[in-house]
Design a protein around this motif. Structure first.
Motif, PDB file in Angstrom:
ATOM      1  N   ARG A 100       0.849  -1.194   0.000  1.00 30.43           N
ATOM      2  CA  ARG A 100       0.000   0.000   0.000  1.00 30.43           C
ATOM      3  C   ARG A 100       0.881   1.238   0.000  1.00 30.43           C
ATOM      4  O   ARG A 100       1.772   1.378   0.842  1.00 30.43           O
ATOM      5  N   VAL A 101       0.622   2.120  -0.936  1.00 29.91           N
ATOM      6  CA  VAL A 101       1.290   3.423  -0.976  1.00 29.91           C
ATOM      7  C   VAL A 101       0.380   4.435  -0.298  1.00 29.91           C
ATOM      8  O   VAL A 101      -0.797   4.563  -0.657  1.00 29.91           O
ATOM      9  N   ILE A 144       1.993   4.650  -9.444  1.00 27.93           N
ATOM     10  CA  ILE A 144       1.764   3.518  -8.535  1.00 27.93           C
ATOM     11  C   ILE A 144       1.283   2.324  -9.348  1.00 27.93           C
ATOM     12  O   ILE A 144       0.320   2.437 -10.123  1.00 27.93           O
ATOM     13  N   PRO A 145       1.920   1.167  -9.204  1.00 29.60           N
ATOM     14  CA  PRO A 145       1.477  -0.006  -9.965  1.00 29.60           C
ATOM     15  C   PRO A 145      -0.004  -0.306  -9.748  1.00 29.60           C
ATOM     16  O   PRO A 145      -0.527  -0.128  -8.631  1.00 29.60           O
ATOM     17  N   LEU A 146      -0.683  -0.747 -10.793  1.00 29.62           N
ATOM     18  CA  LEU A 146      -2.135  -0.950 -10.741  1.00 29.62           C
ATOM     19  C   LEU A 146      -2.541  -2.007  -9.733  1.00 29.62           C
ATOM     20  O   LEU A 146      -3.657  -1.980  -9.203  1.00 29.62           O
ATOM     21  N   THR A 147      -1.644  -2.955  -9.436  1.00 31.27           N
ATOM     22  CA  THR A 147      -1.986  -4.032  -8.504  1.00 31.27           C
ATOM     23  C   THR A 147      -1.758  -3.634  -7.041  1.00 31.27           C
ATOM     24  O   THR A 147      -2.093  -4.398  -6.145  1.00 31.27           O
ATOM     25  N   LYS A 184      10.196   4.612 -10.772  1.00 26.34           N
ATOM     26  CA  LYS A 184      11.421   3.854 -10.550  1.00 26.34           C
ATOM     27  C   LYS A 184      11.628   3.573  -9.063  1.00 26.34           C
ATOM     28  O   LYS A 184      12.009   2.458  -8.672  1.00 26.34           O
ATOM     29  N   LEU A 185      11.368   4.561  -8.222  1.00 26.03           N
ATOM     30  CA  LEU A 185      11.572   4.397  -6.782  1.00 26.03           C
ATOM     31  C   LEU A 185      10.635   3.348  -6.188  1.00 26.03           C
ATOM     32  O   LEU A 185      11.014   2.598  -5.281  1.00 26.03           O
ATOM     33  N   LEU A 186       9.400   3.288  -6.708  1.00 26.10           N
ATOM     34  CA  LEU A 186       8.422   2.357  -6.146  1.00 26.10           C
ATOM     35  C   LEU A 186       8.619   0.920  -6.620  1.00 26.10           C
ATOM     36  O   LEU A 186       8.180  -0.008  -5.947  1.00 26.10           O
ATOM     37  N   THR A 187       9.268   0.745  -7.735  1.00 26.90           N
ATOM     38  CA  THR A 187       9.359  -0.606  -8.312  1.00 26.90           C
ATOM     39  C   THR A 187      10.786  -1.142  -8.385  1.00 26.90           C
ATOM     40  O   THR A 187      11.014  -2.189  -8.976  1.00 26.90           O
ATOM     41  N   SER A 188      11.734  -0.433  -7.772  1.00 22.99           N
ATOM     42  CA  SER A 188      13.140  -0.837  -7.899  1.00 22.99           C
ATOM     43  C   SER A 188      13.594  -1.793  -6.808  1.00 22.99           C
ATOM     44  O   SER A 188      14.780  -1.903  -6.535  1.00 22.99           O
ATOM     45  N   GLY A 189      12.660  -2.445  -6.141  1.00 20.31           N
ATOM     46  CA  GLY A 189      13.035  -3.393  -5.098  1.00 20.31           C
ATOM     47  C   GLY A 189      13.249  -2.698  -3.772  1.00 20.31           C
ATOM     48  O   GLY A 189      12.327  -2.096  -3.221  1.00 20.31           O
TER      49      GLY A 189
END
Length: 296
Positions: free
Chosen positions: A6-7, A61-64, A131-136
């Motif tokens: 959750r963001v 924010i990723p859709l999932t 990039k920040l949210l999905t970079s691990g």
């Protein structure tokens, strides 16, 4: 089955929104500002930049993933979950406002107005959000925080500084002591006590430090060390001025016992969310055990 991340988007009402809410319409707000030599377009443009930044971050924010929003005024009523990723969209001070309600969640600071904000805590641009949210697991700085704990279990945490003093501009009366003074305390009358971190050393603490020409070294934001200053201590037959500044390396603490009808303690400029202290109560101030995990 584990939940998707959750963001939590943290934002604040813009100056333009506050003006329109107060005056009723854009035209009335524009007339009010023009009567004081200001142009509403400047305020409106900052508002538009903030809204564009919020929209860009939201789209990243990723859709999932799950998402939620909280306005600054509602932070004290919002329940953050351990697995949250907190994205602060706004000014440096908004990161500090949110920090006291967190417990280890990573925080991404997004600057909505580069060049106007110092960018000490809001280190990224809206276009960096995806990039920040999905970079691990991005690298984080663990910033030291300051904590005040009263003898009735009231507790206050801040990222920059905690101020203890009288509400308004009255004289604060109290007894001040340190762990390494063997329990000895000094009666004081002053404009209050300021205890700050290395992050706070870029703001209010630094201004006091500089004004006094202090020889104390300013702490780094990640250093487990605080600085404290008594503001305008008043010497009298009953009050002293021998304890007016110093440092607090963890786990040392500053102790204050109230000798006024009412004192308050608040953090990071949010006087609306203050500890209320009455005659005879004591409060301990030192390094907080947890850190703010700010994405670098």
């Amino acid at each position: 089955m584990s939940l998707a991340p959750r963001v939590v988007l943290v934002h604040r009402t813009t100056e333009y929104e506050e003006l329109v809410a107060h005056h009723g319409t854009h035209g009335q707000a524009a007339f009010f500002l023009s009567s004081r030599g200001r142009d509403i377009e400047e305020v409106a443009e900052r508002h538009r930049r903030t809204r564009r930044a919020l929209a860009e971050v939201t789209a990243a924010i990723p859709l999932t993933w799950r998402q939620s929003r909280v306005e600054r005024a509602d932070l004290d009523r919002f329940l953050f979950a351990p697995e949250d990723v907190v994205v602060v969209v706004g000014q440096d001070g908004l990161v500090a406002n949110a920090a006291k309600y967190l417990s280890g969640q990573p925080v991404v600071g997004i600057d909505t107005d580069p060049g106007r904000n110092p960018g000490v805590l809001v280190r990224h641009r809206p276009q960096d959000a995806a990039k920040l949210l999905t970079s691990g697991t991005p690298p984080v700085d663990e910033l030291t925080m300051v904590e005040a704990v009263a003898d009735d279990s009231q507790r206050l945490v801040a990222l920059n500084e905690i101020y203890l003093g009288a509400p308004g501009h009255q004289t604060a009366r109290y007894r001040l002591g340190l762990d390494d003074h063997g329990g000895a305390a000094e009666a004081q009358a002053s404009s209050g006590v300021l205890v700050g971190t290395g992050t706070g050393a870029t703001g209010w603490v630094r201004s006091v430090w500089q004004e006094r020409g202090s020889r104390l070294s300013l702490p780094r934001p990640t250093e487990d060390r605080l600085l404290w200053f008594v503001r305008e201590a008043w010497p009298s037959p009953a009050t002293g001025t021998s304890l007016v500044a110093g440092e607090l390396p963890a786990p040392a603490a500053l102790h204050l016992t109230v000798e006024s009808e009412r004192l308050i303690a608040f953090g990071d400029g949010m006087e609306s969310d203050a500890l209320e202290l009455t005659w005879g109560q004591s409060v301990r101030v030192g390094v907080h055990a947890e850190r703010l995990r700010l994405v670098g």
